[in-house]
Scaffold this motif. Structure first.
Motif, short mmCIF file in Angstrom:
data_model
loop_
_atom_site.label_atom_id
_atom_site.label_comp_id
_atom_site.label_asym_id
_atom_site.label_seq_id
_atom_site.Cartn_x
_atom_site.Cartn_y
_atom_site.Cartn_z
N LEU A 266 0.90 -1.15 0.17
CA LEU A 266 -0.21 0.10 -0.22
C LEU A 266 0.87 1.36 0.01
CD1 LEU A 266 -2.53 1.33 0.18
CD2 LEU A 266 -2.57 1.19 2.71
N LYS A 267 2.16 1.04 1.03
CA LYS A 267 2.74 2.17 0.91
C LYS A 267 3.60 2.76 -0.51
CE LYS A 267 7.56 3.48 2.46
NZ LYS A 267 8.67 3.25 3.27
N ASN A 268 3.91 1.58 -1.36
CA ASN A 268 4.55 1.72 -2.56
C ASN A 268 3.48 2.37 -3.61
OD1 ASN A 268 7.16 0.86 -1.83
ND2 ASN A 268 6.71 -1.16 -2.36
N GLU A 269 2.14 1.45 -3.59
CA GLU A 269 1.30 2.21 -4.39
C GLU A 269 0.80 3.45 -4.16
OE1 GLU A 269 -3.60 1.28 -5.42
OE2 GLU A 269 -2.59 0.20 -3.88
N TYR A 270 0.97 4.00 -3.13
CA TYR A 270 0.66 5.46 -2.59
C TYR A 270 1.84 6.58 -3.22
CZ TYR A 270 0.16 9.81 0.43
OH TYR A 270 -0.02 10.98 0.67
N LEU A 271 3.02 5.79 -2.86
CA LEU A 271 4.23 6.76 -3.36
C LEU A 271 4.36 7.14 -4.59
CD1 LEU A 271 6.65 5.91 -0.45
CD2 LEU A 271 5.57 8.05 -0.80
N HIS A 272 4.00 6.08 -5.56
CA HIS A 272 4.26 6.02 -7.06
C HIS A 272 2.86 6.55 -7.81
CE1 HIS A 272 7.56 3.42 -5.55
NE2 HIS A 272 8.27 4.35 -6.46
N ALA A 273 1.91 6.86 -7.18
CA ALA A 273 0.63 7.07 -7.79
C ALA A 273 0.51 8.65 -7.87
CB ALA A 273 -0.50 6.74 -6.94
N PRO A 274 -0.11 9.09 -9.08
CA PRO A 274 -0.54 10.73 -9.14
C PRO A 274 -1.39 10.96 -8.09
CG PRO A 274 -1.69 9.03 -10.58
CD PRO A 274 -0.70 8.17 -10.11
N GLU A 275 -1.60 12.41 -8.11
CA GLU A 275 -2.17 12.99 -7.04
C GLU A 275 -3.41 12.40 -6.81
OE1 GLU A 275 -1.96 17.46 -5.47
OE2 GLU A 275 -3.61 17.30 -6.80
N ALA A 276 -4.61 12.42 -7.92
CA ALA A 276 -5.68 12.05 -7.83
C ALA A 276 -5.94 10.50 -7.25
CB ALA A 276 -6.43 11.91 -9.20
N GLU A 277 -4.87 9.64 -7.42
CA GLU A 277 -4.85 8.32 -6.73
C GLU A 277 -4.43 8.47 -5.49
OE1 GLU A 277 -3.25 5.34 -9.38
OE2 GLU A 277 -4.06 6.16 -11.13
N ARG A 278 -3.76 9.22 -5.00
CA ARG A 278 -3.19 9.52 -3.68
C ARG A 278 -4.15 9.76 -2.75
NH1 ARG A 278 1.06 12.13 -5.98
NH2 ARG A 278 0.55 13.94 -4.58
N HIS A 279 -5.09 10.71 -3.21
CA HIS A 279 -6.16 11.08 -2.62
C HIS A 279 -7.08 10.17 -2.56
CE1 HIS A 279 -5.49 15.91 -3.13
NE2 HIS A 279 -4.27 15.18 -3.07
N ALA A 280 -7.40 9.25 -3.51
CA ALA A 280 -8.47 8.31 -3.32
C ALA A 280 -8.02 7.38 -2.33
CB ALA A 280 -8.58 7.70 -4.85
N ILE A 281 -6.73 6.92 -2.26
CA ILE A 281 -6.30 6.11 -1.08
C ILE A 281 -6.38 6.58 0.00
CG2 ILE A 281 -4.31 5.05 -0.19
CD1 ILE A 281 -3.03 4.91 -3.06
N LEU A 282 -6.06 8.06 0.47
CA LEU A 282 -6.42 8.69 1.58
C LEU A 282 -7.93 8.40 2.02
CD1 LEU A 282 -3.83 11.39 1.17
CD2 LEU A 282 -3.69 9.43 2.73
N GLN A 283 -8.91 8.80 1.09
CA GLN A 283 -10.25 8.92 1.17
C GLN A 283 -10.54 7.51 1.63
OE1 GLN A 283 -11.40 10.47 -2.53
NE2 GLN A 283 -11.76 12.46 -1.58
N GLU A 284 -10.03 6.45 1.10
CA GLU A 284 -10.24 5.16 1.57
C GLU A 284 -10.07 4.63 2.88
OE1 GLU A 284 -11.66 1.60 -0.06
OE2 GLU A 284 -12.89 2.98 0.02
#
Length: 206
Positions: free
Chosen positions: A62-80
């Motif tokens: 999950l950490k790697n997915e978050y760090l390498h994602a564009p902003e919109a996807e990082r925000h989606a992870i945080l919202q989840e």
């Protein structure tokens, strides 16, 4: 606060102080309201940042997915993560009209307790994956990604976007430092805000 209040009396703007002045609030009432907004936003965001960091530091994928994602996807992870870990776990609302819910009659003026932990993982909304982190999931029309973690309707958190954005800025920079977890936080429950508090969360940077 007094100079800000005086300035809004001379030239109202589209902000909280002007709104309260228009409704005849006193300086003390305005000060109290502004402090409440500021404190509520600070405390809830602080606790969420800690909870999200805990998830990332115990889930390398999950950490790697978050760090390498564009902003919109990082925000989606945080919202989840916020959906799963709502800082405030209970909301209270007073009914304006008589209601009937699942055959139960609820008279106007009743105070309802909304359990966000149950609602945010409701299988009727989220299917069988309600307790899993699935960013960018498909939700029914009108349901926000964090479900009720930011509230909804007229009472939805006015700083929701800012909270996610500043959490993203802080967490991305923190995790890029390659910190490691030394000891997990202790978890307590704050009865005043009906939410969790994480303390003694120790990290290290080698």
């Amino acid at each position: 606060m007094k100079p800000a209040i005086a300035a809004r009396r001379r030239a109202p703007r589209e902000d909280l102080i002007s709104y309260l002045l228009e409704r005849g609030c006193t300086d003390l009432e305005i000060l109290t309201e502004c402090l409440t907004y500021g404190t509520a936003g600070m405390v809830t965001t602080r606790e969420f940042i800690s909870a999200a960091a805990w998830h990332f530091l115990t889930d390398a994928d999950l950490k790697n997915e978050y760090l390498h994602a564009p902003e919109a996807e990082r925000h989606a992870i945080l919202q989840e993560l916020l959906r799963l870990e709502p800082v405030v776990s209970q909301l209270y609302r007073r009914t304006l009209n008589d209601l009937e819910v699942d055959g139960v009659q609820i008279p106007a003026g009743s105070v309802l307790t909304l359990d966000l932990l149950d609602t945010n993982s409701d299988p009727a909304l989220l299917g069988d994956s309600g307790e899993q982190v699935c960013p960018m999931r498909t939700l029914p029309r009108g349901v926000q990604p964090p479900v009720l973690a930011f509230g909804d309707g007229h009472h939805r958190c006015p700083g929701a976007f800012l909270a996610i954005r500043e959490s993203d800025v802080f967490l991305r920079r923190l995790l890029m430092l390659d910190v490691r977890l030394v000891s997990p936080p202790s978890v307590t429950f704050n009865q005043t805000v009906r939410g969790y508090e994480l303390r003694d969360f120790t990290l290290a940077l080698d």
